[in-house]
Motif scaffolding. Structure first.
Motif, PDB file in Angstrom:
ATOM      1  N   ARG A  95       1.070  -0.915  -0.058  1.00 45.01           N
ATOM      2  CA  ARG A  95       0.443   0.235  -0.254  1.00 45.01           C
ATOM      3  C   ARG A  95       0.419   1.274   0.240  1.00 45.01           C
ATOM      4  O   ARG A  95       1.947   1.298   0.676  1.00 45.01           O
ATOM      5  CB  ARG A  95      -1.058  -0.143   1.054  1.00 45.01           C
ATOM      6  CG  ARG A  95      -2.162  -0.795   1.059  1.00 45.01           C
ATOM      7  CD  ARG A  95      -3.216  -0.831   2.270  1.00 45.01           C
ATOM      8  NE  ARG A  95      -3.754  -2.508   2.691  1.00 45.01           N
ATOM      9  CZ  ARG A  95      -5.208  -1.830   2.310  1.00 45.01           C
ATOM     10  NH1 ARG A  95      -5.038  -1.142   2.042  1.00 45.01           N
ATOM     11  NH2 ARG A  95      -5.742  -3.394   2.674  1.00 45.01           N
ATOM     12  N   VAL A  96       0.834   2.489  -0.927  1.00 41.08           N
ATOM     13  CA  VAL A  96       1.566   3.454  -0.933  1.00 41.08           C
ATOM     14  C   VAL A  96       0.149   4.647  -0.404  1.00 41.08           C
ATOM     15  O   VAL A  96      -1.149   4.670  -1.144  1.00 41.08           O
ATOM     16  CB  VAL A  96       2.001   3.246  -2.953  1.00 41.08           C
ATOM     17  CG1 VAL A  96       2.609   5.045  -2.117  1.00 41.08           C
ATOM     18  CG2 VAL A  96       3.112   2.943  -2.575  1.00 41.08           C
ATOM     19  N   VAL A  97       0.666   5.411   0.386  1.00 40.41           N
ATOM     20  CA  VAL A  97      -1.101   6.718   1.415  1.00 40.41           C
ATOM     21  C   VAL A  97       0.206   7.252   1.941  1.00 40.41           C
ATOM     22  O   VAL A  97       1.273   7.291   2.408  1.00 40.41           O
ATOM     23  CB  VAL A  97      -1.519   6.310   2.443  1.00 40.41           C
ATOM     24  CG1 VAL A  97      -2.939   4.570   1.589  1.00 40.41           C
ATOM     25  CG2 VAL A  97      -0.936   4.798   3.585  1.00 40.41           C
ATOM     26  N   PRO A  98      -0.272   8.364   2.052  1.00 40.27           N
ATOM     27  CA  PRO A  98       0.946   9.355   2.465  1.00 40.27           C
ATOM     28  C   PRO A  98       1.179   9.319   3.768  1.00 40.27           C
ATOM     29  O   PRO A  98       0.126   8.792   4.767  1.00 40.27           O
ATOM     30  CB  PRO A  98      -0.239  11.360   2.435  1.00 40.27           C
ATOM     31  CG  PRO A  98      -1.765  10.329   1.449  1.00 40.27           C
ATOM     32  CD  PRO A  98      -1.823   9.272   1.246  1.00 40.27           C
ATOM     33  N   GLU A  99       1.723  10.021   3.929  1.00 48.27           N
ATOM     34  CA  GLU A  99       2.773   9.155   5.729  1.00 48.27           C
ATOM     35  C   GLU A  99       2.300  10.497   6.233  1.00 48.27           C
ATOM     36  O   GLU A  99       1.563  10.199   7.756  1.00 48.27           O
ATOM     37  CB  GLU A  99       3.551   9.612   5.911  1.00 48.27           C
ATOM     38  CG  GLU A  99       5.126   9.369   4.731  1.00 48.27           C
ATOM     39  CD  GLU A  99       6.607   9.711   4.933  1.00 48.27           C
ATOM     40  OE1 GLU A  99       6.738  11.045   5.259  1.00 48.27           O
ATOM     41  OE2 GLU A  99       7.462   9.516   3.972  1.00 48.27           O
ATOM     42  N   LYS A 100       1.413  11.819   6.125  1.00 49.05           N
ATOM     43  CA  LYS A 100       0.154  12.263   7.280  1.00 49.05           C
ATOM     44  C   LYS A 100      -1.024  12.479   7.094  1.00 49.05           C
ATOM     45  O   LYS A 100      -0.956  12.128   5.082  1.00 49.05           O
ATOM     46  CB  LYS A 100       0.535  13.899   7.294  1.00 49.05           C
ATOM     47  CG  LYS A 100       2.022  13.365   8.460  1.00 49.05           C
ATOM     48  CD  LYS A 100       2.348  15.253   8.361  1.00 49.05           C
ATOM     49  CE  LYS A 100       3.486  15.318   8.897  1.00 49.05           C
ATOM     50  NZ  LYS A 100       3.293  16.971   9.529  1.00 49.05           N
ATOM     51  N   GLU A 101      -2.438  12.244   7.015  1.00 50.58           N
ATOM     52  CA  GLU A 101      -3.396  12.486   6.469  1.00 50.58           C
ATOM     53  C   GLU A 101      -3.976  13.528   5.756  1.00 50.58           C
ATOM     54  O   GLU A 101      -3.247  14.962   6.099  1.00 50.58           O
ATOM     55  CB  GLU A 101      -4.870  11.807   8.035  1.00 50.58           C
ATOM     56  CG  GLU A 101      -6.461  12.903   7.037  1.00 50.58           C
ATOM     57  CD  GLU A 101      -6.465  11.245   6.706  1.00 50.58           C
ATOM     58  OE1 GLU A 101      -7.528  11.192   5.546  1.00 50.58           O
ATOM     59  OE2 GLU A 101      -5.943  10.385   7.145  1.00 50.58           O
ATOM     60  N   GLY A 102      -4.038  13.601   4.862  1.00 51.61           N
ATOM     61  CA  GLY A 102      -4.365  15.032   4.160  1.00 51.61           C
ATOM     62  C   GLY A 102      -2.970  15.315   3.528  1.00 51.61           C
ATOM     63  O   GLY A 102      -3.055  15.866   2.395  1.00 51.61           O
TER      64      GLY A 102
END
Length: 346
Positions: A95-102
């Motif tokens: 999974r690749v998602v932002p390190e911080k929300e938003g």
């Protein structure tokens, strides 16, 4: 890589065995048929507005791809592949998602995919890249991903999830098969909301505020989200009376806090303006606070609607800026909108 998290305003509960939602049946059948026939594209762009269950759909398809013994077109939930995926230790899933929300998806995160994409499968199956939100990639990250998409490995499938496909490079969109999710039919959405415990006028009101997106409608019924929404409407109403200052309000609402984001506020605002326009043009009944705003609006007849239509368009453009890659100054954006809103009632 970071673990995937949902936006605070849109909660997508996962069933024990990941499965698509009722309004996703046709997309699921079409994609499943492609997979069964060995014609699944190497890159899929799962697209549609927030609150339609795109992440759940992508999770269900990833689970199916990684399952050792699928049943009835879904992952079995019991095999070694399913257990590894649930534990977050499947060697062929990332999974690749932002390190911080938003926050943004950084180029370093996307470059890490090179090693994953380049090696062979640890379990002699497909490897799956799950990336969301795709529009959060900056230009460098997008170009890094493009290199992987241009030279695809036969056993790698990219699942890119986006609320705003226009925020992606055209070259990325052109290398993906788009799985588009429109808003489900109103009655179908209401039935699903009823099964989720949201019924009657409350369901209709929540669905209208959510732009027809059922999962978002459910989350809007949470106390924190409702409190933010009610306060925002109260402040907009106070501004029409001259009891608030647009610059002060912009500072208050540029970052709404937990339970909402700026795009969500703009969607609420857009919904309220849409209700005002419908009431003015069709005599449709609206909630008391919206009717109070409408009664404060000067003028009558078609000419009085033109400024309101113009403001509705301005809200649409503002949402495009907020959800795109332009990274606008949120304070200035809100100031401009609030000043224009105030001027409508003078």
């Amino acid at each position: 890589m970071s673990k995937a998290t949902e936006k605070p305003a849109v909660v997508e509960a996962q069933p024990p065995i990941p499965s698509p939602l009722p309004w996703q049946a046709s997309q699921w059948q079409r994609l499943g048929a492609q997979w069964t026939a060995g014609r699944c594209p190497h890159a899929l762009l799962v697209s549609g507005q927030a609150g339609l269950g795109k992440r759940r759909f992508a999770d269900a398809f990833a689970a199916l791809l990684l399952c050792d013994q699928p049943r009835h077109g879904l992952a079995c939930g019991e095999c070694r592949g399913c257990n590894l995926r649930v534990a977050g230790t499947h060697p062929d899933f990332i999974r690749v998602v932002p390190e911080k929300e938003g926050g943004p998806l950084k180029v370093e995160q996307v470059r890490e995919l090179g090693e994953f994409v380049g090696r062979t499968s640890a379990r002699e199956g497909v490897r799956v890249v799950w990336l969301a939100p795709a529009e959060a990639m900056n230009i460098n990250a997008a170009n890094a991903l493009l290199k992987n998409l241009e030279e695809p490995s036969a056993s790698v499938i990219f699942l890119l999830i986006t609320d705003n496909p226009s925020g992606l490079l055209p070259t990325i969109r052109s290398r993906c098969q788009t799985i588009a999710f429109p808003v489900p039919p109103h009655q179908s959405a209401l039935r699903w909301l009823s099964d989720s415990g949201v019924e009657g006028d409350m369901a209709s009101s929540a669905l209208a505020l959510a732009g027809g997106a059922p999962l978002l409608a459910v989350s809007l019924m949470e106390p924190e989200a409702k409190e933010i929404r009610d306060q925002f409407l109260a402040d907009l109403t106070a501004l029409t009376r001259g009891d608030e200052n647009p610059v002060t309000l912009a500072g208050r609402w540029e970052s709404p806090g937990e339970g909402a984001d700026l795009n969500m506020l703009l969607q609420f605002w857009q919904s309220w303006v849409g209700q005002m326009l419908k009431a003015r043009t069709t005599d449709q009944a609206v909630d008391t606070p919206i009717m109070a705003l409408l009664q404060r609006l000067p003028g009558t007849g078609p000419e009085s609607q033109r400024p309101l239509f113009g403001f509705y368009d301005q809200l649409l453009k503002a949402r495009g800026l907020v959800t795109g890659n332009s990274n606008p100054n949120k304070r200035l954006l809100m100031e401009e909108l609030l000043i224009r809103w105030s001027a409508l009632f003078r």
